[in-house]
Design a protein around this motif. Structure first.
Motif, PDB file in Angstrom:
ATOM      1  N   VAL A   1      42.656  36.952  34.524  1.00 45.28           N
ATOM      2  CA  VAL A   1      41.974  37.867  35.449  1.00 45.28           C
ATOM      3  C   VAL A   1      42.462  37.706  36.886  1.00 45.28           C
ATOM      4  O   VAL A   1      42.881  38.682  37.532  1.00 45.28           O
ATOM      5  CB  VAL A   1      40.444  37.671  35.379  1.00 45.28           C
ATOM      6  CG1 VAL A   1      39.737  38.575  36.390  1.00 45.28           C
ATOM      7  CG2 VAL A   1      39.937  37.957  33.975  1.00 45.28           C
ATOM      8  N   ALA A   2      42.395  36.476  37.424  1.00 45.99           N
ATOM      9  CA  ALA A   2      42.737  36.263  38.829  1.00 45.99           C
ATOM     10  C   ALA A   2      44.230  36.427  39.085  1.00 45.99           C
ATOM     11  O   ALA A   2      44.639  37.068  40.068  1.00 45.99           O
ATOM     12  CB  ALA A   2      42.284  34.868  39.273  1.00 45.99           C
TER      13      ALA A   2
ATOM     14  N   CYS B   1      40.734  33.726  43.302  1.00 45.66           N
ATOM     15  CA  CYS B   1      41.375  35.037  43.385  1.00 45.66           C
ATOM     16  C   CYS B   1      42.189  35.181  44.667  1.00 45.66           C
ATOM     17  O   CYS B   1      43.261  35.796  44.668  1.00 45.66           O
ATOM     18  CB  CYS B   1      40.333  36.147  43.279  1.00 45.66           C
ATOM     19  SG  CYS B   1      39.657  36.326  41.621  1.00 45.66           S
TER      20      CYS B   1
ATOM     21  N   GLY C   1      44.839  40.592  38.745  1.00 48.00           N
ATOM     22  CA  GLY C   1      44.784  40.722  40.199  1.00 48.00           C
ATOM     23  C   GLY C   1      46.119  41.152  40.777  1.00 48.00           C
ATOM     24  O   GLY C   1      46.178  41.961  41.712  1.00 48.00           O
TER      25      GLY C   1
ATOM     26  N   SER D   1      38.884  41.555  40.875  1.00 49.22           N
ATOM     27  CA  SER D   1      39.098  40.385  40.017  1.00 49.22           C
ATOM     28  C   SER D   1      38.052  39.299  40.268  1.00 49.22           C
ATOM     29  O   SER D   1      37.596  38.643  39.326  1.00 49.22           O
ATOM     30  CB  SER D   1      40.517  39.821  40.206  1.00 49.22           C
ATOM     31  OG  SER D   1      40.805  39.579  41.567  1.00 49.22           O
TER      32      SER D   1
END
Length: 575
Positions: free
Chosen positions: A133-134, A172, A138, A154
């Motif tokens: 995710v990050a 993030c 992102g 994110s």
């Protein structure tokens, strides 16, 4: 010169920047120019002021110094601050509002529970979720939209998955280091071509021979921050897949395709590679944060695994973010972006129609007391200053369109949709004030010449040390402006001229400015405010700043060493 004097007489009060305004001495002028920046560091890191208080007082201090020390007319200093504040609200603040709003719609409609489950079905390990995710997702958002969207979306996703808000925001921001130089369809690199005359493709190649080293390191560094060295080594295979796939794609695309697509390609390759890899490989132990509650017990995990969602349900849940990706990617295509802003010139019939609509929603009023009243040097051309209000072309509008379509997908009433939007505005009001203040501060020190004073001081470090310190110019530029694009415009020509004077390849210096700038993004006041707004940490900007500052310094030093080596012993890497 006589013509210039006549022009100034006609147009009213003017101002010529003096980069050694204090005692006609660069050293003293630099010390004075640094005061607002050092104050802001103190206000957040030591005094732990709330972000909007720190931002507003820093802006006030910058105006006072600009007027007293740099002799900027009062009206000019104040109005330049308003120009920055307007830019802080549109497009930056608008992105935050729309991003947080879209996320809240998925939560209120119950779709985020399905999103959370779909990520958990890939992996329940927090380390690997951060990479997916990050880092990867992102980076995709950074490549497509830039500004605050990657961190806002994110970080909100990680909080929804169960991450501590401070950790989610900090991770993030740090993960966003790898893609920033090629963000927003290559805007930071393309921006350097104009003021320097050096082709963006050549600068892209050089950046692509610096940042991949950081891109390989960032996934390892993220997990190390989260879990320590021992727990990091447990997922080293996944870290290598994530980092190497991203770095290799970043190098190839930046060197053979140009600056527009490295983030899009690298993030997708990394995301898909890691997701596929995790289908065949699992860590020996599942890592969760120690502060997490007993929901991670075996019984709960089993219960979670018993829940099944169809492919259609999962697709529906993710559709707001798929729409987000589609709209901001569409908005980022150069010709469409021009048309949405009313600036398109061509024969395409559809784009001409869009151009007319975009023109109706684009307002470019001049900034009073500033427009064509500031001169970079005696005899130089006046600097234009306008309030750039491109309502349709703003990336936040693309996200809002995704939110409008989402209303129909999740079958939400207009009443609840509008109510959620109102709640969002209430939540982000202080971060928007923070952003408006700090961008206003950036404009004040740019108009006064303070930022250039700092740049000139760093340029005095000499032929042996300047290659190491050249990334620090970009670092300072992004901290002040919140944008790698703005930092590149601000210091690109200074980097080029200084490099030529000391025998350094100017392409290397320009790449160093952009690569160094990416490490300043995580401590930029705008970025801090965006992240805090996204995860519900409004008023705790100082805590997030204290979390990221040490990592920012470590990474900019690493970039400095890479540039120094490329200038001295690895010169074969320069295109």
């Amino acid at each position: 010169m006589q013509q210039l004097s006549c022009l100034r007489g006609i147009t009213g009060v003017t101002f010529t920047q003096n980069f050694t305004a204090v005692g006609n001495n660069l050293g003293l002028s630099t010390i004075v120019a640094l005061i607002p920046i050092l104050y802001f560091f103190w206000a957040l890191a030591i005094k732990r002021m709330k972000g909007h208080i720190a931002g507003l007082t820093t802006l006030l201090l910058a105006i006072i110094i600009a007027v007293i020390a740099y002799k900027v007319p009062v009206g000019m200093a104040v109005m330049s601050a308003t120009q920055g504040a307007v830019y802080g609200i549109l497009p930056i603040g608008w992105i935050i509002i729309a991003s947080v709003f879209l996320y809240k719609l998925t939560v209120k409609s119950g779709q985020f529970n399905i999103i959370r489950h779909s990520v958990l079905s890939i992996t329940e390990d927090r380390r690997l979720q951060a990479l997916l995710v990050a880092f990867s997702f992102g980076a995709f958002l950074e490549g497509a939209a830039g500004f605050g969207a990657p961190v806002a979306i994110s970080a909100a996703l990680l909080v929804g998955l169960g991450f501590n808000p401070l950790y989610a925001a900090g991770l993030c921001l740090i993960a966003n280091t790898a893609p920033v130089a090629f963000g927003a369809i290559g805007a930071p690199v393309i921006a350097m071509e104009g003021p320097t005359g050096i082709p963006a493709t050549e600068i892209s190649k050089m950046i692509g021979r610096q940042l991949p080293f950081i891109s390989v390191f960032i996934p390892f560094y993220l997990v190390f921050i989260m879990a320590g060295f021992k727990k990091t080594m447990e997922v080293l295979p996944a870290i290598l897949v994530s980092g190497i796939s991203f770095a290799l794609s970043q190098y190839l695309s930046s060197n053979f395709l140009g600056p527009e697509l490295p983030d899009i390609i690298s993030s997708l390759v990394s995301l898909i590679s890691l997701a596929v890899f995790l289908k065949f490989w699992k860590p020996k132990t599942i890592f969760r944060f120690s502060a997490e509650q007993e929901m991670a017990s075996t019984a709960t995990v089993k219960k979670q695994k018993e829940v099944h969602y169809t492919g259609g349900q999962i697709f529906k849940a993710w559709s707001p973010f798929i729409l987000l990706t589609a709209t901001i990617t569409l908005w980022g295509i150069p010709q469409i972006k021009l048309a949405l802003g009313g600036h398109y010139v061509g024969t395409n019939g559809i784009l001409n129609v869009v151009n007319k609509i975009g023109h109706a929603f684009t307002f470019l009023p001049e900034v009073p007391f500033v427009h064509n009243k500031v001169f970079s040097k005696a005899g130089g051309a006046p600097i234009p200053a306008i309030y750039k209000l491109e309502l349709l072309a703003a990336a936040g509008t693309a996200i809002l369109i995704a939110a409008i379509i989402t209303k129909f997908i999740v079958n939400m009433s207009w009443k609840n949709w509008v109510k959620t939007f109102g709640e969002t505005l209430n939540e982000v009001k202080f971060p928007i004030i923070t952003i408006a203040a700090v961008v206003g501060f950036a404009y004040v020190i740019n108009v006064s010449g303070m930022s250039t004073t700092i740049g000139l001081a760093l340029a005095k470090t000499g032929s042996h040390l300047f290659p190491f310190f050249s990334p620090f110019l970009g670092w300072i530029g992004v901290f002040v402006t919140g944008s790698d694009t703005s930092a590149n415009v601000l210091f690109a020509n200074l980097q080029k001229v200084t490099a030529q004077s000391i025998g350094m390849n100017p392409i290397l210096a320009l790449a160093a400015n952009s690569s160094g700038g990416v490490t300043g993004k995580m401590i930029s006041p705008q970025s801090i405010a965006v992240a805090c707004a996204a995860v519900g940490l409004v008023g705790k900007e100082s805590e997030l700043f204290r979390f990221t500052i040490k990592h920012s310094l470590i990474l900019v030093v690493i970039i400095g060493v890479i540039v120094w080596l490329q200038n001295s012993v690895l010169s074969f890497m320069i295109p």
